[in-house]
Design a protein around this motif. Structure first.
Motif, PDB file in Angstrom:
ATOM      1  N   TYR A  53      -0.804   9.372  -4.019  1.00 30.31           N
ATOM      2  CA  TYR A  53      -0.964   7.939  -4.314  1.00 30.31           C
ATOM      3  C   TYR A  53      -2.276   7.658  -5.034  1.00 30.31           C
ATOM      4  CZ  TYR A  53      -1.299   2.888  -3.512  1.00 30.31           C
ATOM      5  OH  TYR A  53      -1.440   1.526  -3.664  1.00 30.31           O
ATOM      6  N   LEU A  54      -3.358   8.257  -4.583  1.00 29.06           N
ATOM      7  CA  LEU A  54      -4.648   8.021  -5.236  1.00 29.06           C
ATOM      8  C   LEU A  54      -4.640   8.586  -6.653  1.00 29.06           C
ATOM      9  CD1 LEU A  54      -7.217   8.713  -2.385  1.00 29.06           C
ATOM     10  CD2 LEU A  54      -6.249   6.529  -3.132  1.00 29.06           C
ATOM     11  N   ALA A  58      -2.899   6.068  -8.719  1.00 26.14           N
ATOM     12  CA  ALA A  58      -3.787   4.936  -8.985  1.00 26.14           C
ATOM     13  C   ALA A  58      -4.789   5.284 -10.073  1.00 26.14           C
ATOM     14  CB  ALA A  58      -4.507   4.533  -7.706  1.00 26.14           C
ATOM     15  N   ARG A  59      -5.328   6.499 -10.023  1.00 24.50           N
ATOM     16  CA  ARG A  59      -6.264   6.941 -11.058  1.00 24.50           C
ATOM     17  C   ARG A  59      -5.574   6.963 -12.429  1.00 24.50           C
ATOM     18  NH1 ARG A  59     -11.242   6.522 -12.000  1.00 24.50           N
ATOM     19  NH2 ARG A  59     -10.137   5.367 -13.624  1.00 24.50           N
ATOM     20  N   ASP A  60      -4.368   7.448 -12.467  1.00 25.39           N
ATOM     21  CA  ASP A  60      -3.640   7.561 -13.732  1.00 25.39           C
ATOM     22  C   ASP A  60      -3.341   6.190 -14.332  1.00 25.39           C
ATOM     23  OD1 ASP A  60      -3.691  10.300 -13.499  1.00 25.39           O
ATOM     24  OD2 ASP A  60      -1.622  10.479 -12.791  1.00 25.39           O
ATOM     25  N   LEU A  94      -8.838  -0.367  -3.667  1.00 30.53           N
ATOM     26  CA  LEU A  94      -8.008   0.334  -2.687  1.00 30.53           C
ATOM     27  C   LEU A  94      -8.884   1.053  -1.669  1.00 30.53           C
ATOM     28  CD1 LEU A  94      -5.345   2.082  -4.971  1.00 30.53           C
ATOM     29  CD2 LEU A  94      -4.963   0.071  -3.518  1.00 30.53           C
ATOM     30  N   GLU A  95      -8.380   1.153  -0.450  1.00 33.27           N
ATOM     31  CA  GLU A  95      -8.956   2.043   0.553  1.00 33.27           C
ATOM     32  C   GLU A  95      -8.212   3.384   0.484  1.00 33.27           C
ATOM     33  OE1 GLU A  95      -9.404  -0.358   4.497  1.00 33.27           O
ATOM     34  OE2 GLU A  95      -7.928  -1.365   3.216  1.00 33.27           O
ATOM     35  N   PRO A  96      -8.905   4.516   0.439  1.00 36.05           N
ATOM     36  CA  PRO A  96      -8.203   5.802   0.447  1.00 36.05           C
ATOM     37  C   PRO A  96      -7.362   6.024   1.702  1.00 36.05           C
ATOM     38  CG  PRO A  96     -10.428   6.085  -0.349  1.00 36.05           C
ATOM     39  CD  PRO A  96     -10.335   4.682   0.166  1.00 36.05           C
ATOM     40  N   TYR A 142       0.833  -1.196   0.000  1.00 36.19           N
ATOM     41  CA  TYR A 142       0.000   0.000   0.000  1.00 36.19           C
ATOM     42  C   TYR A 142       0.872   1.252   0.000  1.00 36.19           C
ATOM     43  CZ  TYR A 142      -3.710   3.259   1.334  1.00 36.19           C
ATOM     44  OH  TYR A 142      -4.608   4.307   1.360  1.00 36.19           O
ATOM     45  N   GLY A 143       0.524   2.198  -0.846  1.00 36.35           N
ATOM     46  CA  GLY A 143       1.254   3.461  -0.906  1.00 36.35           C
ATOM     47  C   GLY A 143       2.422   3.467  -1.864  1.00 36.35           C
ATOM     48  N   ASP A 144       2.754   2.317  -2.461  1.00 36.20           N
ATOM     49  CA  ASP A 144       3.874   2.217  -3.395  1.00 36.20           C
ATOM     50  C   ASP A 144       3.342   2.364  -4.812  1.00 36.20           C
ATOM     51  OD1 ASP A 144       5.988   1.422  -5.061  1.00 36.20           O
ATOM     52  OD2 ASP A 144       6.743  -0.044  -3.621  1.00 36.20           O
ATOM     53  N   ALA A 145       3.414   3.567  -5.352  1.00 32.98           N
ATOM     54  CA  ALA A 145       2.853   3.842  -6.675  1.00 32.98           C
ATOM     55  C   ALA A 145       3.574   3.070  -7.774  1.00 32.98           C
ATOM     56  CB  ALA A 145       2.910   5.343  -6.960  1.00 32.98           C
TER      57      ALA A 145
END
Length: 403
Positions: free
Chosen positions: A209-210, A213-215, A193-195, A174-177
């Protein structure tokens, strides 16, 4: 101890243990009633509720708006099934779409895991139609305990004994783009994912990070599913936690605080994701029932009318700041947003902190061995926060001595 001197809580605990499956153990407190931010156990002891039914009791206990809405609705029409529609469910769906501010469609369920099951079925249908058999989720993420939601849950201690699971899931830190980008390709149906990770210890993502994830989902065509079962409905100071980064998911799941104590969940598909289901693809007998919908509307109306989003940001800052200002050898710090925080410890003493807090008149949750969760009602006051932070050093002392 003779029966006439047996505390009521102990007697009820024995009855609980004899009647229920042992999956919960025996909870340490038997609650009898609540009012505002306070609850009382069956022996009359008073507690400041700093966990809010696991981020559920948004308006606290016995809030007049919730009591009135539920009482009025249950006296009018309590159940219809999904064979008939009713106005409270339509009003609630419309209200949620208005808060999102984007074209979307809603499915109402009874709980968070059911909302995530609906999201998984949406993603499976999308993947089946586009040749995408894979899913990506985060290590230590939590999405529920039903088999579908559990297959996406990256917590091996609760997952492994129930496998193998029917879907192919790759878990990434988690958090590792960069790890996320490497795992998501054009064979991935969805990223769950949980925000902010809840059960992992209230772990917010790194800034950006979010958006990353969107990209990556945009680049590969995968759906981005935001599990906001705990983080939404004002818990972090915004209606939805993804709004901290201005990112819209393709699918959003809600529950917990939405009903303020009544069981309700929602799966919201944005854009094309909202029209993936055809008639008969999914359903729920009790989901979106009139009473739960009325409760959710009362919660949303009260948060809006009473300015609770701003209140959460202000009093949440007081709570996190008050904890951070404490110097204690057992206290490592505090993390989280708004009124969703974790007290981080320097040793695995969370259970002892929970017990010491209970003795001092505060209900908290030992979430991880070294992390204690706080998710009080959104109506908690500055005076409540001051009382808790003033008591915390002694609670930590008690947890340090309780060996």
């Amino acid at each position: 101890m003779s029966p006439q001197h047996d505390p009521a809580g102990q007697a009820l605990a024995r009855r609980f243990e004899a009647a229920f499956m042992p999956n919960y153990g025996v909870p340490p407190v038997a609650l009898a009633r609540g009012e505002g931010t306070r609850v009382w156990d069956v022996d009359g002891h008073e507690y400041l509720d700093m966990i809010g039914g696991i981020a559920v009791s948004s308006l606290g206990h016995a809030h007049p708006a919730l009591v009135e809405a539920v009482s009025r609705q249950v006296a009018t029409l309590a159940h219809t099934s999904n064979l008939f529609l009713h106005e409270p469910e339509v009003l609630l769906a419309e209200r949620l779409l208005g808060l999102l501010g984007a074209p979307a469609r809603v499915f109402l369920s009874n709980s968070g895991t059911e909302a995530n099951e609906a999201a998984l079925k949406l993603a499976l249908k999308y993947g089946g139609s586009t040749g995408r058999p894979r899913f990506v989720a985060a290590e230590n993420g939590f999405h529920g305990r039903t088999l579908g939601a559990l297959s996406l849950t990256g917590k091996r201690s609760i997952r492994d004994q129930f496998g193998p699971f029917p879907i192919d899931v790759t878990f990434v830190p988690y958090g590792d783009a960069d790890a996320l980008k490497s795992a998501v390709d054009d064979r991935c149906a969805a990223v769950f994912l949980e925000p902010t990770q809840g059960e992992a210890g209230v772990v917010p993502p790194p800034e950006g990070y979010l958006r990353a994830a969107r990209d990556v989902c945009d680049a590969t065509g995968a759906l981005l599913v935001a599990d906001e079962i705990q983080s939404a409905i004002g818990r972090t100071g915004h209606w939805f936690a993804h709004q901290h980064e201005g990112v819209l998911p393709d699918v959003l799941t809600l529950a917990k605080g939405l009903g303020g104590g009544l069981p309700i969940g929602a799966c919201i598909g944005l854009g094309e994701a909202g029209t993936l289901f055809a008639k008969g693809d999914h359903g729920s007998t009790f989901g979106g029932n009139p009473v739960a919908a009325a409760a959710a509307l009362a919660v949303l109306d009260t948060i809006d009318r009473d300015g609770l989003l701003e209140h959460v940001r202000a009093v949440g800052a007081e709570l996190s700041g008050g904890i951070a200002a404490i110097e204690h050898p057992l206290l490592a710090g505090v993390r989280g947003r708004g009124l969703w925080l974790a007290i981080v410890l320097t040793a695995d003493r969370a259970a002892a902190v929970q017990a010491a807090a209970q003795r001092a008149g505060f209900l908290v949750n030992a979430l991880q061995p070294d992390a204690v969760r706080l998710a009080p009602p959104l109506v908690i006051t500055s005076a409540d926060v001051a009382a808790f932070t003033a008591a915390l050093p002694a609670i930590l002392d008690g947890a340090s001595d309780d060996r």
